[in-house]
Design an enzyme around this catalytic site. Structure first.
Site, mmCIF file in Angstrom:
data_model
loop_
_atom_site.group_PDB
_atom_site.id
_atom_site.type_symbol
_atom_site.label_atom_id
_atom_site.label_comp_id
_atom_site.label_asym_id
_atom_site.label_seq_id
_atom_site.Cartn_x
_atom_site.Cartn_y
_atom_site.Cartn_z
ATOM 1 N N GLU A 1 -6.409 -6.436 3.427
ATOM 2 C CA GLU A 1 -6.539 -7.673 2.634
ATOM 3 C C GLU A 1 -7.837 -7.663 1.818
ATOM 4 O O GLU A 1 -8.592 -8.633 1.788
ATOM 5 C CB GLU A 1 -6.459 -8.893 3.562
ATOM 6 C CG GLU A 1 -6.075 -10.208 2.893
ATOM 7 C CD GLU A 1 -4.820 -10.096 2.032
ATOM 8 O OE1 GLU A 1 -3.929 -9.288 2.334
ATOM 9 O OE2 GLU A 1 -4.758 -10.830 1.028
ATOM 10 N N THR B 1 0.821 -1.213 0.000
ATOM 11 C CA THR B 1 0.000 0.000 0.000
ATOM 12 C C THR B 1 0.859 1.270 0.000
ATOM 13 O O THR B 1 1.890 1.335 0.668
ATOM 14 C CB THR B 1 -0.898 -0.013 1.255
ATOM 15 O OG1 THR B 1 -1.623 -1.225 1.239
ATOM 16 C CG2 THR B 1 -1.854 1.158 1.278
ATOM 17 N N GLY C 1 2.614 -3.369 8.129
ATOM 18 C CA GLY C 1 2.861 -3.781 9.513
ATOM 19 C C GLY C 1 4.331 -4.103 9.728
ATOM 20 O O GLY C 1 4.936 -4.831 8.937
HETATM 21 C C1 LIG Z 1 -4.242 -2.207 10.529
HETATM 22 C C2 LIG Z 1 -3.834 -2.160 9.095
HETATM 23 C C3 LIG Z 1 -2.754 -2.919 8.673
HETATM 24 C C4 LIG Z 1 -2.313 -2.855 7.348
HETATM 25 N N1 LIG Z 1 -1.212 -3.586 6.974
HETATM 26 C C5 LIG Z 1 -0.746 -3.481 5.706
HETATM 27 C C6 LIG Z 1 0.447 -4.199 5.316
HETATM 28 O O1 LIG Z 1 1.054 -4.925 6.106
HETATM 29 N N2 LIG Z 1 0.902 -4.024 4.049
HETATM 30 C C7 LIG Z 1 0.275 -3.222 3.144
HETATM 31 O O2 LIG Z 1 0.756 -3.113 2.018
HETATM 32 N N3 LIG Z 1 -0.880 -2.558 3.471
HETATM 33 C C8 LIG Z 1 -1.390 -2.662 4.728
HETATM 34 N N4 LIG Z 1 -2.546 -1.988 5.086
HETATM 35 C C9 LIG Z 1 -3.235 -1.158 4.106
HETATM 36 C C10 LIG Z 1 -4.493 -1.815 3.585
HETATM 37 O O3 LIG Z 1 -4.159 -2.918 2.791
HETATM 38 C C11 LIG Z 1 -5.313 -0.761 2.818
HETATM 39 O O4 LIG Z 1 -5.728 0.200 3.763
HETATM 40 C C12 LIG Z 1 -6.490 -1.414 2.130
HETATM 41 O O5 LIG Z 1 -6.064 -2.127 0.997
HETATM 42 C C13 LIG Z 1 -7.545 -0.391 1.691
HETATM 43 O O6 LIG Z 1 -7.004 0.527 0.827
HETATM 44 P P1 LIG Z 1 -7.132 2.098 1.097
HETATM 45 O O7 LIG Z 1 -6.735 2.369 2.486
HETATM 46 O O8 LIG Z 1 -6.403 2.766 0.002
HETATM 47 O O9 LIG Z 1 -8.674 2.417 0.989
HETATM 48 P P2 LIG Z 1 -9.441 2.901 -0.309
HETATM 49 O O10 LIG Z 1 -9.289 1.895 -1.373
HETATM 50 O O11 LIG Z 1 -9.067 4.304 -0.647
HETATM 51 O O12 LIG Z 1 -10.941 2.856 0.227
HETATM 52 C C14 LIG Z 1 -11.615 4.011 0.750
HETATM 53 C C15 LIG Z 1 -13.123 3.840 0.520
HETATM 54 O O13 LIG Z 1 -13.384 3.802 -0.879
HETATM 55 C C16 LIG Z 1 -14.179 2.680 -1.209
HETATM 56 N N5 LIG Z 1 -13.724 2.125 -2.500
HETATM 57 C C17 LIG Z 1 -12.455 2.077 -2.986
HETATM 58 N N6 LIG Z 1 -12.441 1.458 -4.179
HETATM 59 C C18 LIG Z 1 -13.712 1.105 -4.458
HETATM 60 C C19 LIG Z 1 -14.346 0.405 -5.541
HETATM 61 N N7 LIG Z 1 -13.646 -0.067 -6.571
HETATM 62 N N8 LIG Z 1 -15.675 0.187 -5.455
HETATM 63 C C20 LIG Z 1 -16.387 0.648 -4.390
HETATM 64 N N9 LIG Z 1 -15.853 1.305 -3.353
HETATM 65 C C21 LIG Z 1 -14.531 1.526 -3.385
HETATM 66 C C22 LIG Z 1 -13.946 1.671 -0.090
HETATM 67 O O14 LIG Z 1 -15.105 0.861 0.114
HETATM 68 C C23 LIG Z 1 -13.696 2.567 1.128
HETATM 69 O O15 LIG Z 1 -14.944 2.869 1.710
HETATM 70 C C24 LIG Z 1 -2.999 -2.048 6.412
HETATM 71 C C25 LIG Z 1 -4.121 -1.307 6.831
HETATM 72 C C26 LIG Z 1 -4.538 -1.351 8.145
HETATM 73 C C27 LIG Z 1 -5.731 -0.553 8.581
#
Ligand SMILES: Cc1cc2nc3c(=O)[nH]c(=O)nc-3n(C[C@H](O)[C@H](O)[C@H](O)COP(=O)(O)OP(=O)(O)OC[C@H]3O[C@@H](n4cnc5c(N)ncnc54)[C@H](O)[C@@H]3O)c2cc1C
Length: 683
Positions: A429, A137, A176
């Protein structure tokens, strides 16, 4: 508490064995918990747990390191993996600073590395000579992996890749363990060779020196600070500044860069093994584990809430005789209903996870024989189950906190941490709303398959036949003349109603999509009918989950009648409460809307729910004890096994460092403190 415990109608140990699969595992887990809790000094449950002793960001992280060392050491020394997915607090493994080493770092190398890369890296990981993160990410891209901006540019002269974060938005943000704990990371970056972009690939990169522990030249690392939970680990950021890594850093199991810069991938190699399909199954493995983990997270919250509800007395039922003693809060029907509804959901999640595990084991056997026919179905099911289970667990964990009133809101209850930990699973995930769409894309494809002359996948064949029959008959209003009460509350009859409802919602979503397709692009039609597709996806998963629960309860009938009866009541409670008070709201009202029940029958259901609640009341403590949580793992002043809530809550409260006198002294005596403020003239 003792009375509530001995009132059980079944032996909870039998359920414990079912939860952990066999008695040997239960015994070995108990021994591991005993050793680790003893090492960490957590066995005295009147002593304030260290995590509550006024720890700030540094302290919480260092406590996370102390615990990660203890559990990892125990796993390596005693040769088990009990703390791999669920740690010593039954929190999902990535809450620990060493968690991602085994969960995602190892798994990615195992599935995407060449045999030589695996031989080199896996022993180092298993012995924890290194600690790895999974860095995918970025600030601007989480869900949309194809949008990743980090680059890995091949330089044929030096035989190296240069890893770079070309824009501020390309900084890795969230992984993480990345901030402080990891020496290495699997980094997702766009592979660029002679100006050509080959898309996102995975690279093993050393990010921190093992000698002086500083970030290696060309990498800036840091921590994200306090989060809702996960504060024992260091979710971090990484900015790459033209970091050179050897060509062997590319995980080359399914795509290679040759010495002269030639790129080959599975797609371009003749007779190549279908490694990309194996890679796909990594995601399934992670998701199936998340589903199982949230069953435990939810149950932890409910165990605390059940014990607290048994000993907490508060007021009297409205309009009761003034001379009555105060009632235990579990006596209030609303509390009783909420508690058992969510307990039923925790078992529903667990049994669905167990069924998925069996299917997954079969998939792996099939794939070893080059049979990938179940992969699409398994992928779709993993997306839906993960989205459903994490949403339900989230709602339930929040309810568990609320069920404990004000005391549930205090950190010492353990409930805010549980709620925060479960909450994040809806996001990582695969964000849930994105995952639902993957399930629906699969189901639509299966509905269309016969029209395209293709076979429907065996796992959904019967279900899709029902959908096609509705479509071909233009979905006549469903009416079942034989809705007698006996039949209504038969477990398998209820299951058939769930199946019909899922089929009809799928028909409705499919029709709405195909109608829109006449005048709109695929993307716009898909986006516009998202709410009906979400309803259909959720209804499908609820049917699958109920099927697992119903079959599980009926399969133990012959051996354990007491346990079978309790589980059958619980599965029926799950089915009925999900109709009356659905957790997932997109398909609320759909049973009646599609004529599967007459509105008047909802009242019959409410009456039957009340009967089930009465029958299950003596088993509330046994149903939560069965998860076998230790007091230390719950880390809750409200939830210890003995039910000694008030004495422990006050004891822990008095031990808080904030109450040792120094804080109040500072607050009053400081030049800008309370004393000076009270004495000042403000007129
Ligand atoms: C505790 C924690 C641990 C993590 N650990 C890791 C890790 O070890 N390695 C790593 O690489 N990442 C990690 N992450 C990141 C995590 O994988 C991302 O936060 C996750 O993939 C969601 O992506 P985003 O945050 O960009 O949300 P976004 O994709 O921006 O989502 C924001 C909103 O937009 C909506 N949305 C987005 N796309 C669409 C679509 N196509 N259709 C409909 N709605 C949509 C979603 O439903 C959500 O409501 C971690 C996150 C957390 C909270």
């Amino acid at each position: 508490m003792h009375r509530a415990r001995i009132s059980a109608t079944f032996d909870p140990m039998k359920l414990t064995v079912m939860i952990y699969d066999n008695e040997d595992t239960v015994v070995s887990r108990r021994a591991a918990f005993e050793r680790v809790e003893s090492d960490l000094g957590l066995l005295d449950n009147m002593k304030l747990p260290h995590v509550y002793s006024g720890l700030d960001r540094d302290g919480l992280y260092l406590e996370g390191v102390r615990r990660a060392r203890a559990i990892t050491n125990d796993m390596i020394t005693h040769g088990h993996n009990h703390f791999q997915w669920l740690n010593e607090r039954y929190q999902i493994g990535n809450t620990s600073p060493f968690g991602m080493n085994f969960l995602m770092f190892r798994r990615t190398i195992e599935l995407q590395g060449t045999p030589a890369q695996q031989r080199y890296w896996l022993p180092r990981i298993d012995q924890m000579k290194i600690n790895g993160a999974y860095a995918q990410t970025e600030l601007a891209h989480g869900t949309f992996v194809r949008g990743i901006e980090t680059t890995a540019t091949f330089d044929v002269n030096t035989d190296t890749f240069t890893i770079d974060s070309p824009t501020p938005t390309s900084i890795k943000y969230w992984p993480g363990g990345l901030g402080f704990s990891c020496s290495h990371a699997v980094v997702a970056a766009r592979l660029i060779i002679q100006g050509k972009d080959h898309g996102v690939h995975m690279f093993i990169v050393q990010i921190r020196s093992l000698q002086n522990f500083k970030p290696v030249n060309g990498v800036e690392l840091g921590d994200l600070g306090m989060k809702m939970a996960y504060n024992g680990t260091c979710n971090g950021y990484a900015r790459f500044n033209f970091l050179r890594v050897p060509r062997s850093s590319l995980l080359a199991g399914h795509a290679q860069v040759l010495r002269d810069g030639t790129y080959t991938s599975v797609q371009t190699q003749k007779d190549a093994p279908p490694l990309s399909k194996m890679v796909y199954s990594t995601m399934l493995d992670t998701r199936r584990n998340i589903v199982r983990c949230v069953a435990f997270g939810l149950s932890q919250g409910l165990t605390i809430a059940a014990r607290y509800s048994t000993v907490r007395e508060q007021g009297k039922p409205m309009f009761s005789n003034g001379k009555n003693e105060e009632a235990a809060i579990i006596a209030y029907k609303s509390q009783h209903y909420r508690l058992l509804t969510h307990i039923a959901q925790s078992y529903a999640i667990l049994f669905a996870a167990k069924d998925y595990d069996l299917k997954y084991a079969q998939l792996i056997r099939d794939q070893a024989n080059n049979n990938h026919s179940q992969l699409s179905f398994m992928h779709a099911l993993s997306t839906g189950l993960k989205a459903w289970a994490t949403t339900v667990a989230n709602t339930g964990a929040t309810e568990a906190r609320k069920m404990c009133g004000g005391h549930g809101f205090v950190a010492l209850s353990g409930l805010p941490e549980i709620e925060g930990t479960v909450s994040a699973t809806a996001t990582f995930e695969g964000e849930n709303y994105v995952l639902w769409q993957q399930l629906m894309a699969y189901l639509f494809k299966q509905v269309e398959a016969p029209c395209r002359g293709q076979e429907v996948d065996i796992e959904v064949k019967e279900f899709i036949e029902g959908v096609r029959a509705c479509l071909d008959a233009d979905m006549p209003a469903y009416s079942d003349p034989d809705h007698s009460q006996d039949k209504l509350f038969d477990d398998f009859y209820l299951l058939s109603i769930y199946e019909k409802r899922a089929q009809r919602l799928l028909v409705a979503a499919f029709k709405s999509y195909t109608t829109m397709r006449h005048s709109l692009s695929v993307a716009t039609a898909w986006n516009n009918c998202m709410i009906s597709t979400l309803s259909a996806g959720q209804a499908y998963i609820e049917y699958i989950v109920l099927r697992s629960f119903t079959e599980r309860a009926s399969s133990i009938a012959a051996r354990e009648s007491g346990l079978s009866l309790v589980l059958s009541r619980l599965s029926r409670l799950f089915a009925l409460t999900n109709i009356i008070t659905p957790v997932l709201s997109f398909s609320a009202g759909s049973f009646v809307e599609h004529g599967l029940f007459a509105p008047g029958q909802l009242d019959e259901m409410r009456v039957h729910i009340n009967e089930l609640l009465e029958q299950l009341l003596p088993d509330v403590i046994a149903l939560t004890d069965a998860w076998d949580f230790t007091d230390a793992s719950l880390c809750s002043a409200l939830g210890c096994k003995d039910g000694n809530v008030y004495e422990r809550l006050m004891s822990w409260t008095r031990q808080l460092p904030a109450n040792n006198g120094q804080t109040v002294e500072k607050a009053w005596r400081a030049p800008d403190g309370i004393e000076e403020f009270l004495r000042a003239s403000r007129l």
